[in-house]
Design a protein around this motif. Structure first.
Motif, PDB file in Angstrom:
ATOM      1  N   PRO A 406      17.224  79.277 -18.525  1.00 37.01           N
ATOM      2  CA  PRO A 406      17.140  79.996 -19.810  1.00 37.01           C
ATOM      3  C   PRO A 406      17.009  81.512 -19.621  1.00 37.01           C
ATOM      4  N   ALA A 407      16.266  81.940 -18.597  1.00 38.27           N
ATOM      5  CA  ALA A 407      16.078  83.386 -18.387  1.00 38.27           C
ATOM      6  C   ALA A 407      17.378  84.076 -17.987  1.00 38.27           C
ATOM      7  N   ALA A 408      18.359  83.307 -17.551  1.00 40.06           N
ATOM      8  CA  ALA A 408      19.596  83.894 -17.028  1.00 40.06           C
ATOM      9  C   ALA A 408      20.779  83.662 -17.959  1.00 40.06           C
ATOM     10  N   ILE A 409      20.506  83.347 -19.229  1.00 39.95           N
ATOM     11  CA  ILE A 409      21.619  83.141 -20.158  1.00 39.95           C
ATOM     12  C   ILE A 409      21.254  83.655 -21.545  1.00 39.95           C
ATOM     13  N   ARG A 410      22.230  84.151 -22.236  1.00 37.74           N
ATOM     14  CA  ARG A 410      22.142  84.522 -23.657  1.00 37.74           C
ATOM     15  C   ARG A 410      23.575  84.578 -24.129  1.00 37.74           C
ATOM     16  N   ALA A 411      23.758  84.717 -25.444  1.00 38.28           N
ATOM     17  CA  ALA A 411      25.126  84.635 -25.962  1.00 38.28           C
ATOM     18  C   ALA A 411      25.966  85.847 -25.581  1.00 38.28           C
ATOM     19  N   THR A 412      25.318  86.912 -25.072  1.00 42.31           N
ATOM     20  CA  THR A 412      26.075  88.077 -24.597  1.00 42.31           C
ATOM     21  C   THR A 412      26.403  87.980 -23.106  1.00 42.31           C
ATOM     22  N   PHE A 413      25.829  86.998 -22.406  1.00 37.02           N
ATOM     23  CA  PHE A 413      25.953  86.950 -20.943  1.00 37.02           C
ATOM     24  C   PHE A 413      27.400  86.680 -20.524  1.00 37.02           C
ATOM     25  N   ARG A 414      27.863  87.431 -19.525  1.00 36.37           N
ATOM     26  CA  ARG A 414      29.237  87.294 -19.042  1.00 36.37           C
ATOM     27  C   ARG A 414      29.225  86.891 -17.575  1.00 36.37           C
ATOM     28  N   ASN A 415      29.965  85.835 -17.284  1.00 37.44           N
ATOM     29  CA  ASN A 415      30.139  85.400 -15.898  1.00 37.44           C
ATOM     30  C   ASN A 415      31.624  85.521 -15.586  1.00 37.44           C
ATOM     31  N   TRP A 416      31.981  85.521 -14.318  1.00 31.68           N
ATOM     32  CA  TRP A 416      33.388  85.619 -13.965  1.00 31.68           C
ATOM     33  C   TRP A 416      33.628  84.915 -12.653  1.00 31.68           C
ATOM     34  N   ASP A 417      34.824  84.369 -12.494  1.00 37.34           N
ATOM     35  CA  ASP A 417      35.192  83.783 -11.206  1.00 37.34           C
ATOM     36  C   ASP A 417      36.714  83.765 -11.106  1.00 37.34           C
ATOM     37  N   HIS A 418      37.199  83.489  -9.893  1.00 37.78           N
ATOM     38  CA  HIS A 418      38.642  83.392  -9.689  1.00 37.78           C
ATOM     39  C   HIS A 418      39.183  82.198 -10.480  1.00 37.78           C
ATOM     40  N   PRO A 419      40.416  82.325 -10.990  1.00 38.04           N
ATOM     41  CA  PRO A 419      40.961  81.239 -11.831  1.00 38.04           C
ATOM     42  C   PRO A 419      41.200  79.924 -11.080  1.00 38.04           C
ATOM     43  N   ILE A 420      41.126  79.935  -9.748  1.00 34.57           N
ATOM     44  CA  ILE A 420      41.335  78.682  -8.993  1.00 34.57           C
ATOM     45  C   ILE A 420      40.013  77.989  -8.644  1.00 34.57           C
ATOM     46  N   ARG A 421      38.896  78.567  -8.982  1.00 35.24           N
ATOM     47  CA  ARG A 421      37.609  78.013  -8.515  1.00 35.24           C
ATOM     48  C   ARG A 421      37.166  76.796  -9.321  1.00 35.24           C
ATOM     49  N   ARG A 422      36.663  75.790  -8.609  1.00 37.86           N
ATOM     50  CA  ARG A 422      36.194  74.571  -9.284  1.00 37.86           C
ATOM     51  C   ARG A 422      34.783  74.161  -8.906  1.00 37.86           C
ATOM     52  N   GLN A 423      34.165  74.912  -7.950  1.00 35.24           N
ATOM     53  CA  GLN A 423      32.841  74.470  -7.485  1.00 35.24           C
ATOM     54  C   GLN A 423      31.734  74.823  -8.475  1.00 35.24           C
ATOM     55  N   ILE A 424      32.001  75.777  -9.378  1.00 33.44           N
ATOM     56  CA  ILE A 424      30.998  76.105 -10.390  1.00 33.44           C
ATOM     57  C   ILE A 424      30.991  75.007 -11.463  1.00 33.44           C
ATOM     58  N   PHE A 425      29.939  74.970 -12.251  1.00 34.66           N
ATOM     59  CA  PHE A 425      29.806  73.905 -13.266  1.00 34.66           C
ATOM     60  C   PHE A 425      30.555  74.353 -14.524  1.00 34.66           C
ATOM     61  N   ALA A 426      31.879  74.358 -14.416  1.00 34.75           N
ATOM     62  CA  ALA A 426      32.696  74.921 -15.491  1.00 34.75           C
ATOM     63  C   ALA A 426      33.573  73.874 -16.150  1.00 34.75           C
ATOM     64  N   GLY A 427      33.589  73.924 -17.468  1.00 37.37           N
ATOM     65  CA  GLY A 427      34.508  73.167 -18.297  1.00 37.37           C
ATOM     66  C   GLY A 427      35.129  74.143 -19.286  1.00 37.37           C
ATOM     67  N   PHE A 428      35.421  73.687 -20.498  1.00 34.25           N
ATOM     68  CA  PHE A 428      36.039  74.584 -21.480  1.00 34.25           C
ATOM     69  C   PHE A 428      36.087  73.915 -22.845  1.00 34.25           C
ATOM     70  N   ARG A 429      36.290  74.741 -23.870  1.00 34.02           N
ATOM     71  CA  ARG A 429      36.646  74.227 -25.193  1.00 34.02           C
ATOM     72  C   ARG A 429      37.938  74.909 -25.612  1.00 34.02           C
ATOM     73  N   CYS A 430      38.637  74.303 -26.548  1.00 29.61           N
ATOM     74  CA  CYS A 430      39.922  74.836 -26.977  1.00 29.61           C
ATOM     75  C   CYS A 430      39.791  75.611 -28.277  1.00 29.61           C
ATOM     76  N   ALA A 431      40.757  76.486 -28.499  1.00 30.73           N
ATOM     77  CA  ALA A 431      40.866  77.260 -29.739  1.00 30.73           C
ATOM     78  C   ALA A 431      42.341  77.255 -30.136  1.00 30.73           C
ATOM     79  N   ARG A 432      42.629  77.795 -31.293  1.00 30.69           N
ATOM     80  CA  ARG A 432      44.033  77.962 -31.706  1.00 30.69           C
ATOM     81  C   ARG A 432      44.110  78.976 -32.827  1.00 30.69           C
ATOM     82  N   ASP A 433      45.330  79.424 -33.098  1.00 33.57           N
ATOM     83  CA  ASP A 433      45.562  80.286 -34.251  1.00 33.57           C
ATOM     84  C   ASP A 433      45.494  79.408 -35.501  1.00 33.57           C
TER      85      ASP A 433
END
Ligand code: AVJ
Ligand code: FE
Length: 441
Positions: A406-433
């Motif tokens: 909790p101390a390391a996250i807020r809605a302004t927090f920005r993380n970044w990684d290479h687009p090929i990386r999978r070892q982080i705990f990353a998923g996604f949600r979709c959007a559209r026009d």
């Protein structure tokens, strides 16, 4: 928070430092000596490096800088400088042994707590020094999440345990329209925000539609089972080239038995894939391909933050989707309380005003945006945190995971990684026009 006094901050910091150290200790006591010094993946440091690096940064910023003390062990600075040695080369360095590392980080902590006692935390100092302590709390927690990712990559019997996350029912509305218009992105007031989250600035975001939940394992498995990995139509050129050269056939840690049932390996445990959990361990290219397959796209970073912070009633940006209060277990799955993301719909109290759920916690969410500074960005306090990465081959991730404190996250927090990386705990949600049938835009 104007009501925060130096004394309140002091006891809050002491508590958070103790919490992060308990987590670092648990992650490094769970394995034997050989495991601590081993290279579990070329993408990761040996666990013993992360632990000593945590101490080394704490020494630099709290003991030497804030505390004005002499270096404890100046000769080891270079060993634990992330810019001098790549992760894959650290195992070959003359690192402190696990026992020496434990002694070192404990000595640093004693002196850091001494600095916390003696440091004036009033006026300007409250801001400056308060930030230094907040930065070090966040830094330790970030490396704890990194060490958790190393645990996930480690072969062998399971050593970590945690209760299962709460169940949930997917939100009734699968997507919501976010009306177009300006909102305030980033922050100039959040005391522990890092330089890249600053300053607050107004961004006009055209109307968009965003999913109320992250893409689940069942949804992603449908893409895999429909041959999504065999069809270049869904992938960018770069993504397809990577899919082929890396031989990607499914998310990392997934495996299928002879009957076609999916399993996944999670911290050493092989278990049936849970249909309703957010998919995790996909790279940006996989996220992008899935989104195209369902006729959608990834949200931009500004869209993600607007969905997470904009209060359409007041026009204000919130600290979190649910409001300004710090996260509680009811709001979000954070801090390694569980060793996996919670099912879609498990945290309705964490919803945004428009009903977007689980933006904070569970899985980091890939966005379509590259890693760039906000207008008015200023390096603070050192260029190696954010600035040296701007413009590189990175995509922004938002929201934190089950492994983010909790101390390391807020809605302004920005993380970044290479687009090929999978070892982080990353998923996604979709959007559209939006389409005409979505109503007023
Ligand atoms: C912000 C997560 C990309 O772990 O590489 C830790 C955080 N910076 N030590 C990372 C960080 C310096 C950083 N990320
Ligand atoms: Fe670091």
């Amino acid at each position: 928070d104007t009501a925060t006094t130096g004394e309140e901050l002091r006891s809050r910091v002491a508590g958070l430092l103790a919490e992060s150290r308990a987590r670092s200790t648990a992650l490094t006591e769970a394995v034997d000596e050989a495991d601590l010094v081993a290279q579990h993946s070329p993408l990761m440091s040996p666990l013993v490096w992360d632990l000593a690096h945590i101490g080394s940064q704490e020494e630099l910023w709290l003991v030497r800088d804030v505390g004005g003390r002499e270096p404890l062990r100046p000769e080891i600075d270079g060993l634990y400088d992330a810019f001098q040695h790549s992760r894959s080369s650290r195992v070959a360095l003359p690192l402190l042994t696990p026992a020496e590392t434990r002694t070192y980080v404990a000595e640093v902590r004693d002196k850091a707590l001494d600095a916390l006692e003696r440091t004036p935390l009033t006026g300007r100092r409250l801001v400056e020094h308060g930030f230094a302590f907040g930065m070090i709390v966040q830094h330790e927690q970030q490396h704890d999440e990194t060490m958790l990712a190393t645990h996930q990559l480690r072969a062998g019997a399971p050593v970590l345990q945690a209760p299962a996350p709460p169940a949930g029912r997917p939100p009734a509305a699968r997507e919501v329209l976010v009306p177009g218009g300006p909102f305030t992105m980033g922050t100039s007031t959040e005391p522990w925000a890092l330089d890249n989250e600053r300053p607050a600035h107004v961004v006009d975001v055209p109307a968009f539609v965003i999913d109320t939940a992250a893409v689940t394992n069942a949804e992603y498995a449908a893409f895999v089972d429909a041959g999504g990995y065999d069809d270049p139509r869904w992938w960018s050129d770069e993504g397809w080239a990577h899919r082929v050269s890396a031989g990607l056939v499914a998310p990392q840690f997934w495996q299928r038995d002879a009957s076609g049932t999916w399993y996944r390996r999670r911290f050493g445990v092989v278990e049936p894939l849970r249909a309703d959990e957010p998919v995790v361990h996909v790279c940006f290219h996989e996220a992008e391909a899935y989104a195209r397959w369902v006729g959608k796209r990834l949200p931009t970073e500004a869209e993600w933050e607007k969905a997470a912070r904009h209060d359409p009633t007041t026009g204000r940006s919130r600290r979190y989707p649910w409001g300004d209060e710090d996260p509680t277990p009811a709001h979000a799955n954070l801090g390694q309380r569980h060793l996996q993301p919670a099912a879609a719909g498990a945290h309705p109290l964490g919803a945004s005003p428009l009903g977007v759920q689980q933006l904070i916690g569970d899985v980091w969410e890939w966005t379509s945006s590259g890693w760039h500074p906000y207008p008015g960005f200023e390096v603070f306090p050192y260029p190696e945190y954010s600035q040296v990465f701007f413009g590189g081959d990175y995509r922004v991730l938002r929201g934190g995971s089950f492994g983010t404190a909790p101390a390391a996250i807020r809605a302004t927090f920005r993380n970044w990684d290479h687009p090929i990386r999978r070892q982080i705990f990353a998923g996604f949600r979709c959007a559209r026009d939006p389409r005409p049938e979505d109503g007023s835009a």
